[in-house]
Motif scaffolding. Structure first.
Motif, PDB file in Angstrom:
ATOM      1  N   SER A 157      39.481 -12.066 -36.280  1.00  0.00           N
ATOM      2  CA  SER A 157      40.442 -12.312 -35.212  1.00  0.00           C
ATOM      3  C   SER A 157      39.976 -13.494 -34.373  1.00  0.00           C
ATOM      4  O   SER A 157      38.774 -13.693 -34.169  1.00  0.00           O
ATOM      5  CB  SER A 157      40.601 -11.082 -34.314  1.00  0.00           C
ATOM      6  OG  SER A 157      41.147  -9.996 -35.034  1.00  0.00           O
ATOM      7  N   LYS A 158      40.956 -14.262 -33.877  1.00  0.00           N
ATOM      8  CA  LYS A 158      40.648 -15.416 -33.037  1.00  0.00           C
ATOM      9  C   LYS A 158      41.830 -15.671 -32.110  1.00  0.00           C
ATOM     10  O   LYS A 158      42.990 -15.673 -32.541  1.00  0.00           O
ATOM     11  CB  LYS A 158      40.394 -16.663 -33.896  1.00  0.00           C
ATOM     12  CG  LYS A 158      40.020 -17.912 -33.112  1.00  0.00           C
ATOM     13  CD  LYS A 158      38.632 -17.802 -32.512  1.00  0.00           C
ATOM     14  CE  LYS A 158      38.207 -19.117 -31.875  1.00  0.00           C
ATOM     15  NZ  LYS A 158      36.839 -19.019 -31.288  1.00  0.00           N
ATOM     16  N   SER A 159      41.541 -15.891 -30.826  1.00  0.00           N
ATOM     17  CA  SER A 159      42.599 -16.204 -29.875  1.00  0.00           C
ATOM     18  C   SER A 159      42.051 -17.086 -28.775  1.00  0.00           C
ATOM     19  O   SER A 159      40.834 -17.209 -28.599  1.00  0.00           O
ATOM     20  CB  SER A 159      43.187 -14.913 -29.275  1.00  0.00           C
ATOM     21  OG  SER A 159      42.194 -14.210 -28.539  1.00  0.00           O
ATOM     22  N   PHE A 160      42.963 -17.714 -28.021  1.00  0.00           N
ATOM     23  CA  PHE A 160      42.599 -18.577 -26.902  1.00  0.00           C
ATOM     24  C   PHE A 160      43.458 -18.221 -25.690  1.00  0.00           C
ATOM     25  O   PHE A 160      44.609 -17.811 -25.826  1.00  0.00           O
ATOM     26  CB  PHE A 160      42.824 -20.055 -27.247  1.00  0.00           C
ATOM     27  CG  PHE A 160      41.906 -20.598 -28.300  1.00  0.00           C
ATOM     28  CD1 PHE A 160      40.590 -20.901 -27.990  1.00  0.00           C
ATOM     29  CD2 PHE A 160      42.359 -20.811 -29.598  1.00  0.00           C
ATOM     30  CE1 PHE A 160      39.737 -21.401 -28.960  1.00  0.00           C
ATOM     31  CE2 PHE A 160      41.517 -21.321 -30.565  1.00  0.00           C
ATOM     32  CZ  PHE A 160      40.197 -21.616 -30.248  1.00  0.00           C
ATOM     33  N   TRP A 161      42.880 -18.400 -24.515  1.00  0.00           N
ATOM     34  CA  TRP A 161      43.635 -18.253 -23.277  1.00  0.00           C
ATOM     35  C   TRP A 161      44.175 -19.614 -22.885  1.00  0.00           C
ATOM     36  O   TRP A 161      43.429 -20.564 -22.699  1.00  0.00           O
ATOM     37  CB  TRP A 161      42.762 -17.678 -22.170  1.00  0.00           C
ATOM     38  CG  TRP A 161      43.457 -17.557 -20.845  1.00  0.00           C
ATOM     39  CD1 TRP A 161      43.244 -18.311 -19.740  1.00  0.00           C
ATOM     40  CD2 TRP A 161      44.507 -16.637 -20.524  1.00  0.00           C
ATOM     41  NE1 TRP A 161      44.088 -17.924 -18.737  1.00  0.00           N
ATOM     42  CE2 TRP A 161      44.881 -16.905 -19.182  1.00  0.00           C
ATOM     43  CE3 TRP A 161      45.175 -15.633 -21.225  1.00  0.00           C
ATOM     44  CZ2 TRP A 161      45.881 -16.182 -18.542  1.00  0.00           C
ATOM     45  CZ3 TRP A 161      46.165 -14.925 -20.581  1.00  0.00           C
ATOM     46  CH2 TRP A 161      46.514 -15.195 -19.256  1.00  0.00           C
ATOM     47  N   THR A 162      45.486 -19.762 -22.814  1.00  0.00           N
ATOM     48  CA  THR A 162      46.109 -21.060 -22.544  1.00  0.00           C
ATOM     49  C   THR A 162      46.233 -21.355 -21.060  1.00  0.00           C
ATOM     50  O   THR A 162      46.629 -22.453 -20.677  1.00  0.00           O
ATOM     51  CB  THR A 162      47.511 -21.117 -23.167  1.00  0.00           C
ATOM     52  OG1 THR A 162      48.349 -20.156 -22.516  1.00  0.00           O
ATOM     53  CG2 THR A 162      47.453 -20.833 -24.660  1.00  0.00           C
ATOM     54  N   GLY A 163      45.919 -20.388 -20.217  1.00  0.00           N
ATOM     55  CA  GLY A 163      46.103 -20.544 -18.787  1.00  0.00           C
ATOM     56  C   GLY A 163      47.243 -19.692 -18.271  1.00  0.00           C
ATOM     57  O   GLY A 163      47.272 -19.311 -17.098  1.00  0.00           O
TER      58      GLY A 163
END
Length: 217
Positions: free
Chosen positions: A8-14
């Motif tokens: 799993s991989k994710s990012f916080w975009t703001g």
């Protein structure tokens, strides 16, 4: 050779969390080149970087039991203040190869005359791309990673030389291509997948993958 186990991989975009992969499990076996169709902005580069070990997953395991290339076009190991010759020798030492051979190989393939001994910050973008591609071809890998298709060059001789070398390499190696276009996948890939909403849908052939990808588009 290359295996993802519940990755799993994710990012916080703001404003929200963007999911790149959600518990993806798949493998790339020798001789079964994989093409992954993914729309722009879905995390193609992140996926390729994880395969290369340049980025870590949030969860899960990535197993690499093969010599896996850096992504085609990746310039992270190149110092723009050094010449192509100096960079080629440095990369050769990193991989425990003969610096004289790697320099000579790249010098022949790139064919930019005196610029090969000048700082790469003085190069055009096309010249820099040719050096990066030549370095990739100078190092022999079991799996080649390509993000968004083949590099383009206005130099016909370079395209011919590099294309011939790549074609020869792929007869005994495996390639993973991640792209928003199915065109380049048709030539090199025997298996295919579609990345959509963090889910990687695996298929036995490209035609099946294209149906889902075009429907989603």
């Amino acid at each position: 050779m290359l295996e993802f186990e519940n990755v799993s991989k994710s990012f916080w975009t703001g404003t929200q969390r963007k999911v790149i992969l959600d518990r993806a499990s798949f493998s790339v076996e020798q001789g079964q080149s994989l093409g992954i169709l993914a729309a722009n902005g879905t995390g193609k580069t992140t996926l390729v970087n994880m395969m290369a070990g340049l980025e870590k997953p949030d969860d899960g395991k990535i197993i690499r039991n093969a010599r896996i290339s850096f992504p085609l076009g990746f310039m992270g190991g190149i110092d723009p203040n050094h010449s192509a010759a100096e960079n080629a020798r440095y990369i050769a030492r990193l991989y425990g190869l003969d610096p004289n051979y790697i320099e000579a190989y790249c010098r022949y393939l790139v064919n930019i005359d005196e610029y090969f001994d000048m700082p790469m910050r003085t190069y055009s973008s096309g010249m820099g791309a040719r050096v990066s591609f030549a370095l990739l071809l100078a190092l022999e890998f079991d799996v080649y990673l390509i993000d968004e298709g083949m590099p383009s060059s206005t130099d016909a001789d370079f395209n011919r030389r590099a294309g011939n070398v790549l074609h020869e390499r792929l007869t005994k190696s495996t390639v993973v291509i991640v792209s928003h276009s199915a065109y380049i996948l048709e030539r090199y890939c025997t298996r295919a997948a579609v990345l959509r909403g963090g889910i990687l849908h695996m298929f036995d052939n490209l035609e099946q993958a294209k149906k889902l990808y075009n429907y989603d588009a």
